[in-house]
Design a protein around this motif. Sequence first.
Motif, PDB file in Angstrom:
ATOM      1  N   GLN A  18      53.960 -36.531  26.879  1.00 38.62           N
ATOM      2  CA  GLN A  18      53.285 -35.729  25.862  1.00 38.62           C
ATOM      3  C   GLN A  18      52.015 -36.465  25.434  1.00 38.62           C
ATOM      4  OE1 GLN A  18      54.312 -32.681  24.726  1.00 38.62           O
ATOM      5  NE2 GLN A  18      55.975 -32.785  26.190  1.00 38.62           N
ATOM      6  N   LYS A  19      50.890 -35.776  25.563  1.00 39.36           N
ATOM      7  CA  LYS A  19      49.630 -36.338  25.095  1.00 39.36           C
ATOM      8  C   LYS A  19      49.669 -36.417  23.571  1.00 39.36           C
ATOM      9  CE  LYS A  19      44.682 -35.572  25.707  1.00 39.36           C
ATOM     10  NZ  LYS A  19      43.663 -34.693  26.278  1.00 39.36           N
ATOM     11  N   TYR A  20      48.827 -37.226  22.983  1.00 40.45           N
ATOM     12  CA  TYR A  20      48.788 -37.378  21.528  1.00 40.45           C
ATOM     13  C   TYR A  20      48.580 -36.049  20.809  1.00 40.45           C
ATOM     14  CZ  TYR A  20      43.817 -37.404  22.586  1.00 40.45           C
ATOM     15  OH  TYR A  20      42.582 -37.072  23.071  1.00 40.45           O
ATOM     16  N   ASN A  21      47.983 -35.037  21.484  1.00 44.05           N
ATOM     17  CA  ASN A  21      47.810 -33.715  20.872  1.00 44.05           C
ATOM     18  C   ASN A  21      48.950 -32.765  21.228  1.00 44.05           C
ATOM     19  OD1 ASN A  21      47.304 -33.021  23.500  1.00 44.05           O
ATOM     20  ND2 ASN A  21      45.245 -32.233  23.138  1.00 44.05           N
ATOM     21  N   ASP A  22      50.046 -33.305  21.734  1.00 48.92           N
ATOM     22  CA  ASP A  22      51.274 -32.583  22.069  1.00 48.92           C
ATOM     23  C   ASP A  22      51.172 -31.727  23.332  1.00 48.92           C
ATOM     24  OD1 ASP A  22      54.001 -32.268  21.503  1.00 48.92           O
ATOM     25  OD2 ASP A  22      53.636 -30.294  20.607  1.00 48.92           O
ATOM     26  N   SER A  23      50.121 -31.900  24.135  1.00 42.21           N
ATOM     27  CA  SER A  23      50.072 -31.166  25.394  1.00 42.21           C
ATOM     28  C   SER A  23      50.846 -31.956  26.447  1.00 42.21           C
ATOM     29  CB  SER A  23      48.629 -30.926  25.833  1.00 42.21           C
ATOM     30  OG  SER A  23      47.962 -32.148  26.047  1.00 42.21           O
ATOM     31  N   PRO A  24      51.681 -31.263  27.244  1.00 41.84           N
ATOM     32  CA  PRO A  24      52.509 -31.945  28.242  1.00 41.84           C
ATOM     33  C   PRO A  24      51.752 -32.153  29.560  1.00 41.84           C
ATOM     34  CG  PRO A  24      53.043 -29.622  28.183  1.00 41.84           C
ATOM     35  CD  PRO A  24      52.000 -29.843  27.133  1.00 41.84           C
ATOM     36  N   ALA A  25      52.183 -33.149  30.311  1.00 44.26           N
ATOM     37  CA  ALA A  25      51.627 -33.405  31.643  1.00 44.26           C
ATOM     38  C   ALA A  25      52.711 -34.052  32.499  1.00 44.26           C
ATOM     39  CB  ALA A  25      50.411 -34.312  31.547  1.00 44.26           C
ATOM     40  N   CYS A  26      52.665 -33.787  33.805  1.00 41.73           N
ATOM     41  CA  CYS A  26      53.557 -34.422  34.770  1.00 41.73           C
ATOM     42  C   CYS A  26      52.747 -35.442  35.558  1.00 41.73           C
ATOM     43  CB  CYS A  26      54.170 -33.385  35.711  1.00 41.73           C
ATOM     44  SG  CYS A  26      55.319 -32.263  34.896  1.00 41.73           S
ATOM     45  N   VAL A  27      53.186 -36.686  35.536  1.00 44.32           N
ATOM     46  CA  VAL A  27      52.428 -37.768  36.171  1.00 44.32           C
ATOM     47  C   VAL A  27      53.371 -38.681  36.952  1.00 44.32           C
ATOM     48  CG1 VAL A  27      50.620 -37.724  34.400  1.00 44.32           C
ATOM     49  CG2 VAL A  27      52.592 -39.238  34.117  1.00 44.32           C
ATOM     50  N   THR A  28      52.775 -39.500  37.852  1.00 40.81           N
ATOM     51  CA  THR A  28      53.569 -40.481  38.592  1.00 40.81           C
ATOM     52  C   THR A  28      53.925 -41.640  37.669  1.00 40.81           C
ATOM     53  OG1 THR A  28      51.618 -41.702  39.304  1.00 40.81           O
ATOM     54  CG2 THR A  28      52.388 -39.907  40.763  1.00 40.81           C
ATOM     55  N   GLU A  29      54.842 -42.477  38.114  1.00 44.74           N
ATOM     56  CA  GLU A  29      55.273 -43.625  37.315  1.00 44.74           C
ATOM     57  C   GLU A  29      54.096 -44.564  37.040  1.00 44.74           C
ATOM     58  OE1 GLU A  29      57.516 -46.123  35.065  1.00 44.74           O
ATOM     59  OE2 GLU A  29      58.265 -44.263  35.905  1.00 44.74           O
ATOM     60  N   SER A  30      53.272 -44.833  38.055  1.00 44.07           N
ATOM     61  CA  SER A  30      52.148 -45.756  37.845  1.00 44.07           C
ATOM     62  C   SER A  30      51.113 -45.160  36.888  1.00 44.07           C
ATOM     63  CB  SER A  30      51.503 -46.136  39.176  1.00 44.07           C
ATOM     64  OG  SER A  30      50.986 -44.982  39.826  1.00 44.07           O
ATOM     65  N   THR A  31      50.851 -43.863  37.001  1.00 47.19           N
ATOM     66  CA  THR A  31      49.915 -43.203  36.089  1.00 47.19           C
ATOM     67  C   THR A  31      50.474 -43.199  34.677  1.00 47.19           C
ATOM     68  OG1 THR A  31      49.049 -41.817  37.862  1.00 47.19           O
ATOM     69  CG2 THR A  31      48.671 -41.055  35.610  1.00 47.19           C
ATOM     70  N   LYS A  32      51.771 -42.981  34.567  1.00 44.38           N
ATOM     71  CA  LYS A  32      52.414 -42.976  33.249  1.00 44.38           C
ATOM     72  C   LYS A  32      52.193 -44.322  32.560  1.00 44.38           C
ATOM     73  CE  LYS A  32      56.958 -42.885  31.114  1.00 44.38           C
ATOM     74  NZ  LYS A  32      58.398 -42.849  31.369  1.00 44.38           N
ATOM     75  N   GLN A  33      52.410 -45.412  33.300  1.00 41.35           N
ATOM     76  CA  GLN A  33      52.235 -46.745  32.722  1.00 41.35           C
ATOM     77  C   GLN A  33      50.803 -46.961  32.240  1.00 41.35           C
ATOM     78  OE1 GLN A  33      54.627 -48.722  31.874  1.00 41.35           O
ATOM     79  NE2 GLN A  33      56.097 -47.316  32.781  1.00 41.35           N
ATOM     80  N   LYS A  34      49.825 -46.530  33.053  1.00 47.07           N
ATOM     81  CA  LYS A  34      48.414 -46.687  32.676  1.00 47.07           C
ATOM     82  C   LYS A  34      48.092 -45.871  31.418  1.00 47.07           C
ATOM     83  CE  LYS A  34      46.902 -47.469  37.401  1.00 47.07           C
ATOM     84  NZ  LYS A  34      46.241 -46.883  38.562  1.00 47.07           N
ATOM     85  N   LEU A  35      48.606 -44.649  31.360  1.00 48.02           N
ATOM     86  CA  LEU A  35      48.327 -43.790  30.205  1.00 48.02           C
ATOM     87  C   LEU A  35      48.974 -44.330  28.932  1.00 48.02           C
ATOM     88  CD1 LEU A  35      48.638 -40.310  31.942  1.00 48.02           C
ATOM     89  CD2 LEU A  35      46.545 -41.504  31.259  1.00 48.02           C
TER      90      LEU A  35
END
Length: 194
Positions: free
Chosen positions: A167-184
């Motif tokens: 969940q982005k800080y503005n509550d919008s959802p996204a599907c990401v890879t594990e490595s992208t998740k860590q970076k975000l």
Amino acid sequence: MKYFVISIMLSVLVISAMPFQQASQAMCVGADEVFHFWISDIAFIGTVSEITPSNNTDNYNYVTFDIKYSLKGLEDVSNFTVSTYRHGSYSYDFKVDSEYLVHANERAGVEYFTDLCSANQLLSTEDDAEKMMKELSDVKSIPPLKLKQYGIASHAIKCKDNLFLIQKYNDSPACVTESTKQKLVERGWTVNEN
């Protein structure tokens, strides 16, 4: 033409041999639970706690459910009441203490309404509820932000295999890879780390 007439005759024969409620449901356009999930304003799995007839001469029952899973349109709700026909070929025969998958739509004069053609389904076991929730929420070909815009509850959004829902800080959802998740997460783009 001959085969068309024969198929119509067979359909009438099959429908007339069914119990009344099944025959009425067969008259509904052949849509399944997934179709009704997309066209309904709300969808949930819940147990009937009370059935109350309307106070006037209209033909409605008010059915109150204890919500187990909110699938669409209801967030943070523990119980909810829908209207349904009390009698007639399109009434749905809800029973107190039984668990159902329910689809309902907003109607003028009646807040949310459901009937026999709404693809409501009696769920007889916990496995039925889990299976139905997975089937309805496992719509992996639609982007999560679009699902959120359709009114799908955030907890019901599922990502494709090997992707993680954030969940982005503005509550919008996204599907990401594990490595992208860590970076975000490191950059503060997401509000949750799960």
